[in-house]
Design a protein around this motif. Sequence first.
Motif, PDB file in Angstrom:
ATOM      1  N   ARG A   1      41.669  47.762  43.305  1.00 19.49           N
ATOM      2  CA  ARG A   1      41.826  46.644  44.245  1.00 19.49           C
ATOM      3  C   ARG A   1      43.226  46.042  44.142  1.00 19.49           C
ATOM      4  O   ARG A   1      43.850  45.729  45.152  1.00 19.49           O
ATOM      5  N   ARG A   2      43.734  45.896  42.909  1.00 16.71           N
ATOM      6  CA  ARG A   2      45.099  45.369  42.734  1.00 16.71           C
ATOM      7  C   ARG A   2      46.128  46.337  43.319  1.00 16.71           C
ATOM      8  O   ARG A   2      47.103  45.919  43.954  1.00 16.71           O
ATOM      9  N   LEU A   3      45.920  47.630  43.110  1.00 19.10           N
ATOM     10  CA  LEU A   3      46.839  48.631  43.655  1.00 19.10           C
ATOM     11  C   LEU A   3      46.817  48.648  45.184  1.00 19.10           C
ATOM     12  O   LEU A   3      47.861  48.810  45.824  1.00 19.10           O
ATOM     13  N   VAL A   4      45.659  48.473  45.783  1.00 16.28           N
ATOM     14  CA  VAL A   4      45.566  48.428  47.241  1.00 16.28           C
ATOM     15  C   VAL A   4      46.367  47.236  47.768  1.00 16.28           C
ATOM     16  O   VAL A   4      47.110  47.364  48.754  1.00 16.28           O
ATOM     17  N   ALA A   5      46.243  46.096  47.121  1.00 23.33           N
ATOM     18  CA  ALA A   5      47.008  44.918  47.539  1.00 23.33           C
ATOM     19  C   ALA A   5      48.508  45.196  47.429  1.00 23.33           C
ATOM     20  O   ALA A   5      49.290  44.815  48.314  1.00 23.33           O
ATOM     21  N   GLU A   6      48.922  45.876  46.373  1.00 27.97           N
ATOM     22  CA  GLU A   6      50.329  46.231  46.186  1.00 27.97           C
ATOM     23  C   GLU A   6      50.781  47.217  47.269  1.00 27.97           C
ATOM     24  O   GLU A   6      51.879  47.079  47.831  1.00 27.97           O
ATOM     25  N   TRP A   7      49.947  48.203  47.588  1.00 33.10           N
ATOM     26  CA  TRP A   7      50.289  49.170  48.630  1.00 33.10           C
ATOM     27  C   TRP A   7      50.466  48.458  49.967  1.00 33.10           C
ATOM     28  O   TRP A   7      51.425  48.711  50.703  1.00 33.10           O
ATOM     29  N   LEU A   8      49.546  47.545  50.284  1.00 40.18           N
ATOM     30  CA  LEU A   8      49.619  46.818  51.548  1.00 40.18           C
ATOM     31  C   LEU A   8      50.859  45.925  51.617  1.00 40.18           C
ATOM     32  O   LEU A   8      51.430  45.745  52.691  1.00 40.18           O
TER      33      LEU A   8
END
Length: 118
Positions: free
Chosen positions: A77-84
């Motif tokens: 979830r943290r990585l998805v936020a970073e990707w976005l």
Amino acid sequence: MRAKDGVGAYGERVAARALQEAGFEILARNWRGSRGELDLVARDGGSLVAVEVKTRSSTRCGHPAEAVTRDKLARLRRLVAEWLAEHPVHADEVRIDVVAVLRRGSGRAEVEHLRGVG
């Protein structure tokens, strides 16, 4: 390359192909953020999907999807936020899917797609 790395790369290729055959558009493979890696980032219609691929050659240590723990989901979830933050794309929904690939000897791998696990 370690044998484990070869199995993982194989699983990611199989998972990407299965997702594309199901109509997904692959946006990124092996994207590295500050806290880890997203195996695949894809678009499924209006949804942005982070895909964790787990590959095993047997179920001796459990089903591949069982390796996706609560801690792993939190990291994803943290990585998805970073990707976005790096790739501002519009999405009606953001979700995390798991693709479990079981490769037993020769023949086609067994692929199981679990949607919305996180």
